[in-house]
Design a protein around this motif. Structure first.
Motif, mmCIF file in Angstrom:
data_model
loop_
_atom_site.group_PDB
_atom_site.id
_atom_site.type_symbol
_atom_site.label_atom_id
_atom_site.label_comp_id
_atom_site.label_asym_id
_atom_site.label_seq_id
_atom_site.Cartn_x
_atom_site.Cartn_y
_atom_site.Cartn_z
ATOM 1 N N ASN A 166 -12.818 94.488 -51.271
ATOM 2 C CA ASN A 166 -12.588 93.923 -49.936
ATOM 3 C C ASN A 166 -11.388 94.535 -49.224
ATOM 4 O O ASN A 166 -10.998 94.066 -48.160
ATOM 5 C CB ASN A 166 -12.396 92.408 -50.032
ATOM 6 C CG ASN A 166 -13.641 91.724 -50.560
ATOM 7 O OD1 ASN A 166 -14.756 92.114 -50.237
ATOM 8 N ND2 ASN A 166 -13.460 90.724 -51.407
ATOM 9 N N CYS A 167 -10.790 95.566 -49.808
ATOM 10 C CA CYS A 167 -9.555 96.133 -49.255
ATOM 11 C C CYS A 167 -9.835 97.161 -48.167
ATOM 12 O O CYS A 167 -10.581 98.121 -48.378
ATOM 13 C CB CYS A 167 -8.740 96.794 -50.356
ATOM 14 S SG CYS A 167 -8.151 95.651 -51.618
ATOM 15 N N ALA A 168 -9.225 96.956 -47.015
ATOM 16 C CA ALA A 168 -9.278 97.929 -45.928
ATOM 17 C C ALA A 168 -8.029 98.811 -45.971
ATOM 18 O O ALA A 168 -8.071 99.988 -45.643
ATOM 19 C CB ALA A 168 -9.375 97.212 -44.597
ATOM 20 N N ARG A 199 -5.035 94.488 -47.742
ATOM 21 C CA ARG A 199 -5.325 93.851 -46.459
ATOM 22 C C ARG A 199 -6.824 93.965 -46.209
ATOM 23 O O ARG A 199 -7.387 95.055 -46.255
ATOM 24 C CB ARG A 199 -4.544 94.546 -45.349
ATOM 25 C CG ARG A 199 -4.578 93.825 -44.042
ATOM 26 C CD ARG A 199 -3.642 94.510 -43.067
ATOM 27 N NE ARG A 199 -3.654 93.841 -41.781
ATOM 28 C CZ ARG A 199 -3.179 94.375 -40.674
ATOM 29 N NH1 ARG A 199 -2.637 95.575 -40.694
ATOM 30 N NH2 ARG A 199 -3.233 93.709 -39.551
ATOM 31 N N THR A 200 -7.450 92.837 -45.967
ATOM 32 C CA THR A 200 -8.892 92.810 -45.729
ATOM 33 C C THR A 200 -9.193 93.157 -44.270
ATOM 34 O O THR A 200 -8.287 93.178 -43.423
ATOM 35 C CB THR A 200 -9.480 91.425 -46.045
ATOM 36 O OG1 THR A 200 -8.961 90.490 -45.086
ATOM 37 C CG2 THR A 200 -9.150 90.979 -47.468
ATOM 38 N N TRP A 215 -11.630 105.725 -47.496
ATOM 39 C CA TRP A 215 -10.383 106.025 -46.797
ATOM 40 C C TRP A 215 -9.786 104.777 -46.164
ATOM 41 O O TRP A 215 -10.499 103.852 -45.782
ATOM 42 C CB TRP A 215 -10.616 107.109 -45.741
ATOM 43 C CG TRP A 215 -10.919 108.423 -46.399
ATOM 44 C CD1 TRP A 215 -12.155 108.887 -46.755
ATOM 45 C CD2 TRP A 215 -9.984 109.385 -46.851
ATOM 46 N NE1 TRP A 215 -12.033 110.095 -47.389
ATOM 47 C CE2 TRP A 215 -10.714 110.433 -47.461
ATOM 48 C CE3 TRP A 215 -8.595 109.483 -46.800
ATOM 49 C CZ2 TRP A 215 -10.097 111.555 -48.012
ATOM 50 C CZ3 TRP A 215 -7.985 110.607 -47.338
ATOM 51 C CH2 TRP A 215 -8.727 111.627 -47.931
ATOM 52 N N ARG A 216 -8.481 104.787 -46.031
ATOM 53 C CA ARG A 216 -7.728 103.703 -45.401
ATOM 54 C C ARG A 216 -8.274 103.458 -43.990
ATOM 55 O O ARG A 216 -8.491 104.398 -43.226
ATOM 56 C CB ARG A 216 -6.251 104.112 -45.340
ATOM 57 C CG ARG A 216 -5.348 103.109 -44.681
ATOM 58 C CD ARG A 216 -3.911 103.658 -44.624
ATOM 59 N NE ARG A 216 -3.020 102.636 -44.156
ATOM 60 C CZ ARG A 216 -2.445 101.726 -44.926
ATOM 61 N NH1 ARG A 216 -2.651 101.728 -46.218
ATOM 62 N NH2 ARG A 216 -1.654 100.811 -44.410
ATOM 63 N N VAL A 217 -8.462 102.197 -43.648
ATOM 64 C CA VAL A 217 -8.944 101.806 -42.325
ATOM 65 C C VAL A 217 -7.753 101.761 -41.372
ATOM 66 O O VAL A 217 -6.671 101.267 -41.719
ATOM 67 C CB VAL A 217 -9.654 100.427 -42.398
ATOM 68 C CG1 VAL A 217 -10.049 99.950 -41.016
ATOM 69 C CG2 VAL A 217 -10.853 100.500 -43.328
#
Length: 165
Positions: free
Chosen positions: A31-33, A54-55, A153-155
Protein backbone atom coordinates in the motif's frame (compact mmCIF):
# COMPACT_ATOMS: atom_id res chain seq x y z
CA UNK A 1 25.45 -16.89 -7.60
CA UNK A 2 24.49 -14.29 -5.00
CA UNK A 3 24.84 -10.58 -5.76
CA UNK A 4 28.03 -8.75 -4.81
CA UNK A 5 27.85 -6.54 -1.74
CA UNK A 6 29.58 -3.27 -0.99
CA UNK A 7 32.20 -4.96 1.20
CA UNK A 8 32.42 -2.43 4.02
CA UNK A 9 29.71 0.02 5.02
CA UNK A 10 30.49 2.80 7.49
CA UNK A 11 27.36 2.53 9.63
CA UNK A 12 27.94 5.96 11.19
CA UNK A 13 27.75 7.52 7.72
CA UNK A 14 24.91 5.21 6.64
CA UNK A 15 22.62 6.24 9.51
CA UNK A 16 20.06 8.95 8.95
CA UNK A 17 17.14 9.20 6.53
CA UNK A 18 16.95 7.39 3.19
CA UNK A 19 14.13 7.89 0.70
CA UNK A 20 13.00 4.97 -1.41
CA UNK A 21 13.16 5.90 -5.08
CA UNK A 22 12.00 2.48 -6.25
CA UNK A 23 11.50 -1.10 -5.03
CA UNK A 24 10.62 -4.52 -6.29
CA UNK A 25 7.09 -5.55 -5.22
CA UNK A 26 6.80 -6.89 -1.69
CA UNK A 27 3.81 -7.79 0.46
CA UNK A 28 4.62 -5.52 3.40
CA UNK A 29 4.83 -2.44 1.16
CA UNK A 30 1.82 -3.22 -1.03
CA UNK A 31 0.00 0.00 0.00
CA UNK A 32 3.04 2.30 -0.02
CA UNK A 33 3.15 5.22 -2.44
CA UNK A 34 6.18 6.78 -0.73
CA UNK A 35 8.56 5.15 1.72
CA UNK A 36 11.46 6.29 3.80
CA UNK A 37 13.76 4.62 6.28
CA UNK A 38 15.44 6.16 9.30
CA UNK A 39 18.53 4.41 10.68
CA UNK A 40 20.23 5.26 13.97
CA UNK A 41 23.36 3.53 15.22
CA UNK A 42 22.89 2.12 18.71
CA UNK A 43 25.65 1.86 21.35
CA UNK A 44 25.75 -1.94 20.91
CA UNK A 45 26.65 -1.58 17.20
CA UNK A 46 23.18 -2.54 15.96
CA UNK A 47 20.93 -0.12 14.08
CA UNK A 48 17.50 1.10 15.14
CA UNK A 49 15.25 1.04 12.08
CA UNK A 50 12.09 3.08 11.55
CA UNK A 51 10.37 2.60 8.21
CA UNK A 52 7.60 4.99 7.20
CA UNK A 53 5.14 4.43 4.40
CA UNK A 54 2.71 6.97 2.97
CA UNK A 55 -0.37 5.55 1.30
CA UNK A 56 -2.15 7.05 -1.72
CA UNK A 57 -4.74 8.30 0.77
CA UNK A 58 -2.00 10.38 2.42
CA UNK A 59 -1.84 8.38 5.65
CA UNK A 60 1.49 7.42 7.22
CA UNK A 61 2.16 3.91 8.51
CA UNK A 62 5.24 3.06 10.54
CA UNK A 63 7.23 -0.04 11.50
CA UNK A 64 10.20 -0.20 13.86
CA UNK A 65 12.89 -2.81 14.17
CA UNK A 66 16.57 -3.56 14.54
CA UNK A 67 19.30 -4.33 12.03
CA UNK A 68 22.34 -6.32 13.11
CA UNK A 69 25.37 -7.66 11.25
CA UNK A 70 24.98 -11.23 9.99
CA UNK A 71 28.67 -11.76 10.73
CA UNK A 72 30.30 -9.84 13.57
CA UNK A 73 32.47 -7.03 12.23
CA UNK A 74 30.96 -7.20 8.70
CA UNK A 75 28.64 -4.30 7.92
CA UNK A 76 27.41 -4.99 4.38
CA UNK A 77 25.10 -7.91 5.22
CA UNK A 78 22.54 -7.28 7.95
CA UNK A 79 19.60 -9.08 9.50
CA UNK A 80 16.55 -6.89 9.99
CA UNK A 81 13.84 -7.83 12.48
CA UNK A 82 10.74 -5.68 12.88
CA UNK A 83 8.86 -5.39 16.16
CA UNK A 84 5.49 -6.74 15.11
CA UNK A 85 3.12 -9.57 15.97
CA UNK A 86 4.81 -11.95 13.51
CA UNK A 87 8.30 -11.49 14.95
CA UNK A 88 6.94 -11.89 18.49
CA UNK A 89 5.09 -15.06 17.46
CA UNK A 90 8.09 -16.60 15.68
CA UNK A 91 11.27 -15.01 17.08
CA UNK A 92 14.28 -15.65 14.88
CA UNK A 93 12.17 -16.70 11.90
CA UNK A 94 10.85 -13.30 10.85
CA UNK A 95 14.18 -11.71 9.96
CA UNK A 96 15.07 -10.38 6.56
CA UNK A 97 18.30 -10.23 4.61
CA UNK A 98 19.40 -6.64 4.08
CA UNK A 99 22.43 -6.60 1.81
CA UNK A 100 24.02 -3.27 0.93
CA UNK A 101 24.96 -3.89 -2.69
CA UNK A 102 26.26 -0.43 -3.44
CA UNK A 103 26.67 2.85 -1.62
CA UNK A 104 28.07 6.02 -3.20
CA UNK A 105 31.31 7.48 -1.84
CA UNK A 106 29.38 10.43 -0.38
CA UNK A 107 26.73 8.13 1.18
CA UNK A 108 23.93 9.87 -0.74
CA UNK A 109 22.82 6.86 -2.83
CA UNK A 110 22.47 3.18 -2.01
CA UNK A 111 21.21 -0.04 -3.54
CA UNK A 112 19.94 -2.68 -1.15
CA UNK A 113 18.74 -6.16 -1.97
CA UNK A 114 18.67 -9.72 -0.79
CA UNK A 115 20.62 -12.77 -1.97
CA UNK A 116 17.83 -14.39 -4.00
CA UNK A 117 17.11 -11.10 -5.83
CA UNK A 118 13.46 -11.13 -4.75
CA UNK A 119 13.76 -7.74 -3.04
CA UNK A 120 15.50 -4.56 -4.14
CA UNK A 121 15.44 -0.95 -3.01
CA UNK A 122 17.00 2.05 -4.72
CA UNK A 123 17.63 4.64 -2.00
CA UNK A 124 18.66 8.27 -1.87
CA UNK A 125 19.14 10.97 0.76
CA UNK A 126 16.70 13.06 -1.28
CA UNK A 127 13.21 12.11 -2.45
CA UNK A 128 14.09 12.87 -6.08
CA UNK A 129 17.16 12.37 -8.28
CA UNK A 130 18.00 13.46 -11.82
CA UNK A 131 17.68 11.12 -14.81
CA UNK A 132 21.41 10.37 -14.99
CA UNK A 133 21.50 9.28 -11.33
CA UNK A 134 18.37 7.20 -11.81
CA UNK A 135 19.85 5.50 -14.88
CA UNK A 136 23.13 4.82 -13.05
CA UNK A 137 21.24 3.12 -10.20
CA UNK A 138 19.21 1.06 -12.67
CA UNK A 139 22.34 -0.04 -14.53
CA UNK A 140 24.08 -1.13 -11.31
CA UNK A 141 21.00 -3.12 -10.22
CA UNK A 142 20.73 -4.77 -13.65
CA UNK A 143 24.43 -5.69 -13.55
CA UNK A 144 23.71 -7.49 -10.26
CA UNK A 145 20.99 -9.55 -11.94
CA UNK A 146 17.89 -7.74 -10.64
CA UNK A 147 14.78 -7.42 -12.83
CA UNK A 148 14.39 -3.64 -12.91
CA UNK A 149 11.40 -3.82 -15.26
CA UNK A 150 9.27 -4.76 -12.22
CA UNK A 151 10.31 -1.77 -10.10
CA UNK A 152 7.62 0.29 -8.37
CA UNK A 153 8.65 3.96 -8.41
CA UNK A 154 7.95 6.59 -5.77
CA UNK A 155 4.66 8.42 -6.38
CA UNK A 156 4.89 12.19 -6.75
CA UNK A 157 3.53 14.29 -3.87
CA UNK A 158 0.93 15.90 -6.13
CA UNK A 159 -0.72 12.50 -6.76
CA UNK A 160 -1.24 11.69 -3.08
CA UNK A 161 -4.41 12.79 -1.32
CA UNK A 162 -4.05 15.74 1.02
CA UNK A 163 -4.86 14.69 4.56
CA UNK A 164 -4.93 16.86 7.64
CA UNK A 165 -1.83 15.85 9.64
Amino acid sequence: MAPRTEGHVDLKRYQGTWYELARLPMFFQRNCAQSEAHYALKPDGNIAVTNRCRTMEGKWEEATGTASPQVEGKTDKLWVVFDNWFSRLLPGVAKGNYWVLDVSDDYKLAIVGNPNRKYLWLLSRTAHVDDKTRNDLLMKAQQQGYDTTRLIWRVEDSKIAKVAE
